[in-house]
Design a protein around this motif. Structure first.
Motif, PDB file in Angstrom:
ATOM      1  N   UNK A 148     -19.822  -4.253 -13.743  1.00 13.48           N
ATOM      2  CA  UNK A 148     -18.621  -4.203 -13.311  1.00 13.48           C
ATOM      3  C   UNK A 148     -18.416  -5.516 -12.349  1.00 13.48           C
ATOM      4  N   UNK A 149     -19.403  -5.891 -11.722  1.00 12.33           N
ATOM      5  CA  UNK A 149     -19.290  -7.097 -10.831  1.00 12.33           C
ATOM      6  C   UNK A 149     -19.243  -8.350 -11.879  1.00 12.33           C
ATOM      7  N   UNK A 166     -12.995 -19.988 -12.047  1.00 11.72           N
ATOM      8  CA  UNK A 166     -12.187 -20.499 -11.315  1.00 11.72           C
ATOM      9  C   UNK A 166     -12.848 -21.636 -10.339  1.00 11.72           C
ATOM     10  N   UNK A 219     -26.120  -9.370  -8.259  1.00  8.26           N
ATOM     11  CA  UNK A 219     -25.875  -7.934  -8.023  1.00  8.26           C
ATOM     12  C   UNK A 219     -27.174  -7.389  -7.119  1.00  8.26           C
ATOM     13  N   UNK A 223      -6.968 -13.696  -8.566  1.00  8.43           N
ATOM     14  CA  UNK A 223      -7.664 -14.773  -8.399  1.00  8.43           C
ATOM     15  C   UNK A 223      -6.904 -16.040  -8.823  1.00  8.43           C
ATOM     16  N   UNK A 269     -23.793  -3.781 -11.876  1.00  8.75           N
ATOM     17  CA  UNK A 269     -24.141  -5.059 -12.583  1.00  8.75           C
ATOM     18  C   UNK A 269     -22.848  -5.416 -13.534  1.00  8.75           C
ATOM     19  N   UNK A 317     -15.801  -8.403 -13.294  1.00 14.33           N
ATOM     20  CA  UNK A 317     -14.727  -8.546 -12.248  1.00 14.33           C
ATOM     21  C   UNK A 317     -14.903  -9.483 -11.207  1.00 14.33           C
ATOM     22  N   UNK A 318     -16.168 -10.119 -10.667  1.00 13.17           N
ATOM     23  CA  UNK A 318     -16.299 -10.970  -9.937  1.00 13.17           C
ATOM     24  C   UNK A 318     -17.078 -12.159 -10.310  1.00 13.17           C
ATOM     25  N   UNK A 319     -18.190 -12.034 -10.883  1.00 12.57           N
ATOM     26  CA  UNK A 319     -18.968 -13.391 -11.211  1.00 12.57           C
ATOM     27  C   UNK A 319     -18.125 -14.148 -12.281  1.00 12.57           C
ATOM     28  N   UNK A 360     -10.767 -10.056  -8.521  1.00 11.27           N
ATOM     29  CA  UNK A 360     -10.123 -10.494 -10.117  1.00 11.27           C
ATOM     30  C   UNK A 360      -8.712 -10.642 -10.221  1.00 11.27           C
ATOM     31  N   UNK A 372     -14.788 -14.420 -13.348  1.00 10.12           N
ATOM     32  CA  UNK A 372     -13.557 -15.104 -12.842  1.00 10.12           C
ATOM     33  C   UNK A 372     -13.561 -16.000 -11.790  1.00 10.12           C
ATOM     34  N   UNK A 373     -14.787 -15.597 -10.902  1.00 11.48           N
ATOM     35  CA  UNK A 373     -14.986 -16.378  -9.824  1.00 11.48           C
ATOM     36  C   UNK A 373     -15.531 -17.787 -10.183  1.00 11.48           C
ATOM     37  N   UNK A 374     -16.632 -17.782 -10.975  1.00 14.56           N
ATOM     38  CA  UNK A 374     -17.287 -18.720 -11.692  1.00 14.56           C
ATOM     39  C   UNK A 374     -16.172 -19.864 -12.208  1.00 14.56           C
TER      40      UNK A 374
END
Lengths: 164, 245
Positions: A27-28, A39, B82, B43, A25, A31-33, B40, A35-37
């Motif tokens: 990490x994601x 952008x 998640x 991106x 949770x 590094x994922x949620x 990331x 930055x992606x949100x």
């Protein structure tokens, strides 16, 4: 709890999986949620902005076109006006020139006539005086004596008058 | 071919029995972390293919979360997403060749048991129960966070006998939620493994293919179901409750 036992559930394994989940949770999320949100949001904002800008540009372009059209029309009208005015002025100038030329010609003619008249008059006088002299000389010859000044004058005047 | 309900233990690390499902959870975490890290790292406003895939998943899920949870979406979303990614990755990895077939024999003679090295994470009740517990605890935590402790307790406890009874039912239903969440996921994936193993035991070529396709769908559906249920539970419990006022 026997059931759980037969399914192989052990507290330590439960804990291990829970810890796994939270590690994933964190990490994601990092590094994922996020930055992606971010952008996605940024892109949405940029698209909105661009569309708004495009609208504005289009509007402005249209306005520019309209302005140009108006200016062109105005210019055409102005040009027409100028040409008309120029034609008018030219007409006036030509007319004036005509008038002036006519007047000048008249004047010149008048002057020349006057000078001609003058000349003629002069000539006339000359001729007359010469004629008078001639008449006097003729008379003297005919009469055989010199005439008095007074008689001379009278006779000459008379005869000249008769001649015209 | 026999498949044990409990996950097989490969070895022990101190007090922790390293089961094959736990090993796969670690692999899933490493895999997802690496992918997330790659995404990331590169991106950009103009996305490449990998970024596109994750943008699609995240945008759809976030839209869903926002539709259901409204302003709380930002807080709920990491949990929901998640759950989905963890479960679906585990399920689909479990379908790869080598899962359940590569392993070693433990014991000797007729008592020997086959221990596969890798096994789908959700075919172990430990995983699904842990997920269900996290889902429940997070749900209640968010409920207290958004409602305040007093308003949260009113849902369960009331002096009005009717609402008191309703409250007891609600408390029971909270436990059934945990059980249904964990056993639904476990049951579906475990049954899928059993079906695949059985079919492969009958005839290993071509015949299992439709079942593999089915399991791909089931893996997605179960992940989506877990995610959606958690989301609705979270949204429902942290909503202002008018019934028991």
């Amino acid at each position: 709890m026997d059931i759980l036992q037969s399914f192989g559930v052990k507290p330590i394994l439960l804990l291990a999986q829970a810890v796994n989940f939270f590690i994933l949770l964190v990490i994601l999320k990092k590094f994922l949620y996020k930055p992606v949100l971010k952008v996605l949001d940024e892109r949405r904002r940029k698209i909105t902005e661009s569309l708004k800008n495009a609208d504005e540009i289009e509007k402005r372009l249209e306005q520019i076109g309209e302005d140009r059209e108006k200016k062109l029309q105005e210019a055409a009208r102005d040009a027409e006006e100028i040409i008309r005015e120029a034609t008018q002025t030219a007409g006036v100038i030509v007319a004036q020139a005509h008038e002036k030329a006519a007047a000048d010609a008249e004047k010149i003619i008048e002057k020349s006539r006057q000078s001609l008249e003058l000349e003629r008059e002069k000539l006339h006088q000359e001729v007359r005086s010469e004629l008078a002299d001639l008449v006097v000389a003729g008379l003297e010859k005919v009469i055989g004596k010199t005439l008095t000044e007074k008689y001379k004058k009278e006779t000459v005047e008379k005869s000249l008058h008769e001649i015209g | 071919m026999e498949i044990a309900i409990a996950a097989e233990t490969i070895t022990h690390i101190g007090p922790l029995p390293l089961t094959n499902t736990l090993l796969l959870s670690w692999i899933v975490i490493i895999l997802l972390s690496v992918v997330a890290f790659i995404v990331s790292r590169q991106i950009k406003m103009i996305p490449n293919r990998l970024q596109n895939i994750f943008e699609l998943i995240i945008e759809v899920s976030y839209g869903l979360t926002e539709d259901i949870a409204g302003f709380r979406a930002k807080v709920f979303f990491p949990f929901i997403m998640t759950f989905f990614l963890f479960i679906i990755t585990g399920n689909w990895l479990g379908l790869l060749p080598g899962f359940g077939t590569i392993g070693f024999w433990e014991g000797s003679g007729s008592k020997a048991t086959f221990v596969p090295l890798l096994r789908s994470i959700d075919s172990d009740l430990n995983t699904t129960l842990a997920l269900a517990l996290i889902s429940a605890i997070a749900t209640h935590f968010f409920a207290i966070k958004y409602l305040g402790l007093g308003s949260y307790l009113k849902r369960w406890v009331s002096r009005n006998p009717i609402y008191m009874f309703v409250g007891i039912l609600e408390i029971v239903s909270e436990f059934t939620k945990i059980i249904s969440l964990s056993f639904r996921l476990f049951g579906n994936i475990f049954a899928g493994e059993v079906v695949l193993a059985t079919i492969a035991g009958i005839f290993a070529f071509v015949v299992p293919l439709p079942f593999y396709f089915l399991e791909i769908v089931v893996g997605f559906v179960q992940a989506a179901v877990f995610m959606m249920l958690t989301l609705t539970f979270m949204a429902m419990l942290s909503e202002k409750h008018s019934g028991s006022e």
